[in-house]
Design a protein around this motif. Structure first.
Motif, short mmCIF file in Angstrom:
data_model
loop_
_atom_site.label_atom_id
_atom_site.label_comp_id
_atom_site.label_asym_id
_atom_site.label_seq_id
_atom_site.Cartn_x
_atom_site.Cartn_y
_atom_site.Cartn_z
N LEU A 131 -4.92 -10.09 -9.43
CA LEU A 131 -4.74 -9.20 -8.28
C LEU A 131 -3.25 -8.96 -8.02
O LEU A 131 -2.84 -7.83 -7.73
CB LEU A 131 -5.41 -9.80 -7.05
CG LEU A 131 -6.94 -9.79 -7.05
CD1 LEU A 131 -7.48 -10.57 -5.86
CD2 LEU A 131 -7.46 -8.35 -7.02
N VAL A 132 -2.44 -10.01 -8.12
CA VAL A 132 -0.99 -9.85 -7.96
C VAL A 132 -0.44 -8.93 -9.04
O VAL A 132 0.38 -8.03 -8.77
CB VAL A 132 -0.28 -11.21 -8.00
CG1 VAL A 132 1.24 -11.04 -8.05
CG2 VAL A 132 -0.68 -12.05 -6.79
N PHE A 133 -0.90 -9.12 -10.27
CA PHE A 133 -0.50 -8.26 -11.38
C PHE A 133 -0.81 -6.79 -11.09
O PHE A 133 0.03 -5.91 -11.27
CB PHE A 133 -1.21 -8.70 -12.66
CG PHE A 133 -1.12 -7.73 -13.80
CD1 PHE A 133 0.03 -7.64 -14.56
CD2 PHE A 133 -2.21 -6.92 -14.11
CE1 PHE A 133 0.11 -6.74 -15.61
CE2 PHE A 133 -2.13 -6.02 -15.16
CZ PHE A 133 -0.98 -5.93 -15.91
N ALA A 134 -2.02 -6.51 -10.61
CA ALA A 134 -2.43 -5.14 -10.33
C ALA A 134 -1.62 -4.52 -9.20
O ALA A 134 -1.22 -3.35 -9.27
CB ALA A 134 -3.92 -5.10 -10.00
N THR A 244 -7.69 1.05 -11.06
CA THR A 244 -8.97 0.54 -10.57
C THR A 244 -8.82 0.00 -9.16
O THR A 244 -9.70 0.19 -8.30
CB THR A 244 -9.49 -0.56 -11.50
OG1 THR A 244 -9.62 -0.03 -12.83
CG2 THR A 244 -10.85 -1.07 -11.04
N LEU A 245 -7.72 -0.69 -8.89
CA LEU A 245 -7.47 -1.21 -7.54
C LEU A 245 -7.41 -0.06 -6.54
O LEU A 245 -8.03 -0.12 -5.47
CB LEU A 245 -6.16 -1.99 -7.52
CG LEU A 245 -5.72 -2.54 -6.15
CD1 LEU A 245 -6.73 -3.55 -5.63
CD2 LEU A 245 -4.33 -3.17 -6.26
N MET A 246 -6.69 1.00 -6.89
CA MET A 246 -6.56 2.15 -5.98
C MET A 246 -7.89 2.89 -5.84
O MET A 246 -8.20 3.42 -4.78
CB MET A 246 -5.47 3.10 -6.47
CG MET A 246 -4.07 2.50 -6.44
SD MET A 246 -3.63 1.83 -4.81
CE MET A 246 -3.70 3.31 -3.80
N PHE A 247 -8.70 2.92 -6.90
CA PHE A 247 -10.00 3.56 -6.83
C PHE A 247 -10.90 2.84 -5.83
O PHE A 247 -11.65 3.47 -5.07
CB PHE A 247 -10.66 3.55 -8.22
CG PHE A 247 -12.02 4.18 -8.25
CD1 PHE A 247 -12.16 5.56 -8.33
CD2 PHE A 247 -13.17 3.40 -8.20
CE1 PHE A 247 -13.42 6.16 -8.37
CE2 PHE A 247 -14.42 3.98 -8.23
CZ PHE A 247 -14.55 5.36 -8.32
N ASP A 258 -9.97 4.76 -17.39
CA ASP A 258 -9.45 3.51 -16.85
C ASP A 258 -10.42 2.84 -15.88
O ASP A 258 -10.55 1.61 -15.86
CB ASP A 258 -8.13 3.77 -16.11
CG ASP A 258 -7.00 4.13 -17.05
OD1 ASP A 258 -7.24 4.15 -18.27
OD2 ASP A 258 -5.90 4.39 -16.56
N ILE A 259 -11.07 3.66 -15.05
CA ILE A 259 -11.95 3.13 -14.00
C ILE A 259 -13.19 2.48 -14.59
O ILE A 259 -13.79 1.58 -13.99
CB ILE A 259 -12.34 4.25 -13.01
CG1 ILE A 259 -11.09 4.95 -12.46
CG2 ILE A 259 -13.17 3.69 -11.87
CD1 ILE A 259 -10.09 4.01 -11.81
N PRO A 263 -14.08 -2.63 -15.22
CA PRO A 263 -15.41 -3.22 -14.97
C PRO A 263 -16.16 -3.57 -16.25
O PRO A 263 -16.90 -4.56 -16.29
CB PRO A 263 -16.14 -2.11 -14.20
CG PRO A 263 -15.07 -1.30 -13.58
CD PRO A 263 -13.95 -1.32 -14.58
N GLY A 264 -15.96 -2.79 -17.31
CA GLY A 264 -16.61 -3.08 -18.58
C GLY A 264 -16.17 -4.43 -19.13
O GLY A 264 -17.00 -5.22 -19.62
N VAL A 265 -14.87 -4.70 -19.06
CA VAL A 265 -14.36 -5.99 -19.53
C VAL A 265 -14.94 -7.13 -18.70
O VAL A 265 -15.36 -8.16 -19.23
CB VAL A 265 -12.82 -6.01 -19.47
CG1 VAL A 265 -12.29 -7.40 -19.80
CG2 VAL A 265 -12.22 -4.99 -20.42
N VAL A 266 -14.98 -6.93 -17.38
CA VAL A 266 -15.52 -7.97 -16.49
C VAL A 266 -16.98 -8.26 -16.82
O VAL A 266 -17.38 -9.43 -16.96
CB VAL A 266 -15.38 -7.53 -15.02
CG1 VAL A 266 -16.13 -8.49 -14.09
CG2 VAL A 266 -13.91 -7.45 -14.62
N ILE A 267 -17.78 -7.22 -16.98
CA ILE A 267 -19.20 -7.41 -17.26
C ILE A 267 -19.39 -8.08 -18.62
O ILE A 267 -20.20 -9.00 -18.78
CB ILE A 267 -19.94 -6.06 -17.21
CG1 ILE A 267 -19.90 -5.48 -15.80
CG2 ILE A 267 -21.39 -6.22 -17.69
CD1 ILE A 267 -20.39 -4.05 -15.71
#
Length: 352
Positions: A131-134, A244-247, A258-259, A263-267
């Motif tokens: 989150l800090v990175f984003a 993604t954060l801003m979305f 990007d959006i 989520p694809g990586v997370v899933i």
């Protein structure tokens, strides 16, 4: 369902997000199972070892190069149309950003892609660091840090209004990039054999590189059939993490590749960890490690945006299309990471 049918069914930008989701799923599963991480490889190398982590990174790097250059030869994509090649590159950004990112990933104990994968498997340290990175990446893209990033990036740029194509600059034959990839893959397999790495892990390491090629080919195909301009891009995490954060914070933001990617990586990583019984919650072990990790994540956010990509975006995705600044950024990430390991981790171990 082919891409034309997908576009006709849901529209161009939602289609881009779906393609990003698919690319992210492949990356997430493969990265979780192979334990791919540039930071781990650089630290291993800095300490005089050519072990499993170097082998996994080199195999990912080489297979991305092989798949992408092979796709170019087969007419499935044209690398000159990639977003990274179509705009001027920054040599100064690659050097400064690469060094900063490399140091940051050692402090954070993982590159940005690795943090996302680990966060998906229950690692709360990586979640907070990510989150800090984003946030810092977004600050560097369009926030208070963007003027500094712009000034540093403008110090030394490529000529001709485009990034440098190493294949053209070095007068390589059309198959030169493919040959280089095959040579690197042979070296990776030799190192893997010496370290007795299992076939499954090697397959998944190759899968990370394959996901990069999938992203390039899918977005190139989408751009070819779309009426509105679409970016030809692939796996990277600096810009996508910020977008993604801003979305999630701004309902006016539009869907794009990007959006879907993040989520694809997370899933993908979450599913892989659950199926293998590797999902478990982990937290920070104290104030010192937390301070170090968050500082490293902030350095990666700024460094990755300045360098034009993270350890994946520049170090694998950009190098696979022979973008000159991506190769320089990757080299500087290695230097920055090895220097940070020597000055911080190894010195601390000697004192202890």
């Amino acid at each position: 369902m082919d891409i034309v049918t997908l576009v006709e069914s849901i529209g161009e930008r939602p289609s881009a997000a779906v393609l990003g989701l698919l690319t992210g799923l492949i990356f997430g599963v493969a990265a979780q199972r192979s334990r791919f991480c540039l930071r781990a490889a650089t630290v291993e190398f800095a300490r005089g070892a050519m072990g499993d982590k170097v082998a996994v990174w080199l195999l990912t790097f080489s297979t991305a190069l092989v798949w992408v250059q092979g796709a170019q030869l087969a007419g499935l994509m044209r690398t000159e149309e990639a977003r990274m090649m179509a705009v001027p590159g920054s040599w100064s950004g690659a050097v400064i950003g690469g060094l900063v990112f490399g140091a940051g990933m050692v402090m954070a104990r993982g590159c940005s892609g690795r943090l996302l994968v680990l966060a998906s498997t229950g690692n709360l340290r990586s979640l907070v660091s990510g989150l800090v990175f984003a946030v810092v990446a977004q600050m560097s893209l369009g926030g208070v840090l963007s003027p500094l990033r712009d000034r540093l990036a403008a110090l030394w740029t490529t000529t001709g209004g485009r990034n440098l194509d190493l294949g053209t600059a070095l007068h390589l034959p059309d198959w030169g990039g493919l040959a280089l990839g095959l040579a690197c893959a042979a070296a990776a397999l030799a190192i893997a054999r010496r370290n007795r790495i299992g076939a499954a892990r090697l397959v998944f390491a190759s899968g990370v590189g394959f996901s990069v090629a999938v992203g390039w080919v899918l977005t190139f195909t989408l751009a070819s059939v779309s009426f509105e301009p679409m970016q030809v891009e692939s796996v990277t995490f600096t810009g996508p993490s910020a977008h993604t954060l801003m979305f999630l914070l701004d309902r006016a933001r539009m869907l794009e590749f990007d959006i879907g990617l993040v989520p694809g990586v997370v899933i993908g990583a979450l599913a892989a960890s659950l199926l293998t019984g590797e999902f478990r919650f982990q937290g920070f072990e104290g104030e010192g490690p937390m301070r170090r990790a968050l500082t490293g994540a902030a350095l990666m956010g700024f460094g990755g945006m300045l360098a034009g990509g993270c350890a994946i975006g520049a170090g694998v995705t950009g190098t696979s299309i022979l973008a000159g600044t991506a190769w320089l950024a990757l080299f500087c990430m290695w230097i920055g990471a090895m220097a940070a390991d020597l000055l911080i981790d190894q010195r601390r171990a000697q004192v202890a």
